[in-house]
Write a protein that holds these residues in place. Structure first.
Motif, mmCIF file in Angstrom:
data_model
loop_
_atom_site.group_PDB
_atom_site.id
_atom_site.type_symbol
_atom_site.label_atom_id
_atom_site.label_comp_id
_atom_site.label_asym_id
_atom_site.label_seq_id
_atom_site.Cartn_x
_atom_site.Cartn_y
_atom_site.Cartn_z
ATOM 1 N N MET A 74 17.775 63.318 113.252
ATOM 2 C CA MET A 74 17.386 64.422 114.130
ATOM 3 C C MET A 74 15.908 64.778 114.017
ATOM 4 O O MET A 74 15.350 65.365 114.934
ATOM 5 N N ILE A 75 15.250 64.366 112.937
ATOM 6 C CA ILE A 75 13.819 64.636 112.803
ATOM 7 C C ILE A 75 13.035 63.895 113.883
ATOM 8 O O ILE A 75 11.887 64.234 114.175
ATOM 9 N N ASN A 76 13.659 62.896 114.512
ATOM 10 C CA ASN A 76 13.014 62.204 115.627
ATOM 11 C C ASN A 76 12.754 63.147 116.795
ATOM 12 O O ASN A 76 11.926 62.852 117.654
ATOM 13 N N ALA A 127 37.952 61.485 113.341
ATOM 14 C CA ALA A 127 38.006 61.189 114.777
ATOM 15 C C ALA A 127 36.836 60.320 115.211
ATOM 16 O O ALA A 127 36.971 59.486 116.111
ATOM 17 N N LYS A 128 35.689 60.511 114.582
ATOM 18 C CA LYS A 128 34.477 59.773 114.950
ATOM 19 C C LYS A 128 34.189 58.611 114.003
ATOM 20 O O LYS A 128 33.143 57.969 114.109
ATOM 21 N N ASN A 129 35.111 58.331 113.074
ATOM 22 C CA ASN A 129 34.905 57.281 112.078
ATOM 23 C C ASN A 129 33.520 57.391 111.443
ATOM 24 O O ASN A 129 32.780 56.415 111.345
ATOM 25 N N TYR A 168 29.693 68.857 114.784
ATOM 26 C CA TYR A 168 29.855 67.750 113.846
ATOM 27 C C TYR A 168 30.083 66.425 114.567
ATOM 28 O O TYR A 168 29.723 65.363 114.041
ATOM 29 N N SER A 169 30.616 66.464 115.775
ATOM 30 C CA SER A 169 30.691 65.247 116.592
ATOM 31 C C SER A 169 29.288 64.763 116.939
ATOM 32 O O SER A 169 29.008 63.558 116.890
ATOM 33 N N MET A 170 28.408 65.691 117.297
ATOM 34 C CA MET A 170 27.020 65.337 117.595
ATOM 35 C C MET A 170 26.362 64.687 116.373
ATOM 36 O O MET A 170 25.699 63.650 116.488
ATOM 37 N N VAL A 192 24.438 59.775 113.285
ATOM 38 C CA VAL A 192 24.417 58.924 112.086
ATOM 39 C C VAL A 192 25.098 57.587 112.342
ATOM 40 O O VAL A 192 24.671 56.568 111.791
ATOM 41 N N ASN A 193 26.122 57.575 113.197
ATOM 42 C CA ASN A 193 26.766 56.301 113.516
ATOM 43 C C ASN A 193 25.844 55.416 114.353
ATOM 44 O O ASN A 193 25.706 54.216 114.090
ATOM 45 N N ALA A 194 25.204 55.987 115.371
ATOM 46 C CA ALA A 194 24.336 55.203 116.248
ATOM 47 C C ALA A 194 23.130 54.645 115.488
ATOM 48 O O ALA A 194 22.739 53.491 115.695
#
Length: 154
Positions: free
Chosen positions: A9-11, A47-49, A130-132, A137-139
């Motif tokens: 998110m610092i991006n 849910a988001k693995n 938390y989905s966001m 982190v997944n991407a």
């Protein structure tokens, strides 16, 4: 160097600054009980693995009284043991919401009757927040730190 969602998110520093206001609200001002917050976080991680959110919250969920058998079953993608009260309401709500992007009338009514409109809105928003984080982190393939809880079975 920072790890986790903040390292992504610092991006976008302005977005991160704004998101920090929401997380501060959850941590300092929301009246959602801590066990319910941790339940929402681990259900979102599953849910988001998202290994990183799981790493950050599974042990805390246990510390807040979420039963070991439940946490282990969630991690391992096994049938979840039934819980009682608010915890089971959150499990039903999150499972339906993440599974179908909707909840049944009965599930919504149970959650609304138990939490009221404000806390149910906060619970739903927390799952979205938390989905966001999980998507970021997944991407960006942020690595899960070593140690801690066993990782999610994917």
């Amino acid at each position: 160097m920072e790890n986790g969602p903040g390292s992504v998110m610092i991006n976008s520093p302005e977005m991160r600054k704004r998101a920090n206001h929401l997380v501060f609200y959850f941590r300092q001002e929301s009246e959602l009980p801590q066990n319910i917050q941790e339940m929402a976080m681990i259900l979102t991680a599953r849910a988001k693995n998202c290994q990183y959110i799981w790493y950050a919250h599974a042990a805390r969920a246990r510390e807040e009284g979420i039963p070991d058998a439940f946490v282990d079953a969630l991690r391992d993608k096994k049938p979840l043991p039934k819980l009682t009260g608010a915890e089971q309401i959150v499990v039903d709500y999150a499972t339906q919401l993440f599974g179908a992007n909707r909840v049944s009338d009965a599930t919504f009514k149970a959650a609304l009757d138990h939490f009221g409109a404000q806390l149910l809105t906060e619970l739903t928003t927390m799952m979205g927040y938390y989905s966001m984080l999980a998507l970021n982190v997944n991407a960006f393939e942020v690595e899960r730190p070593e140690g801690g809880e066993a990782p999610l079975v994917v």
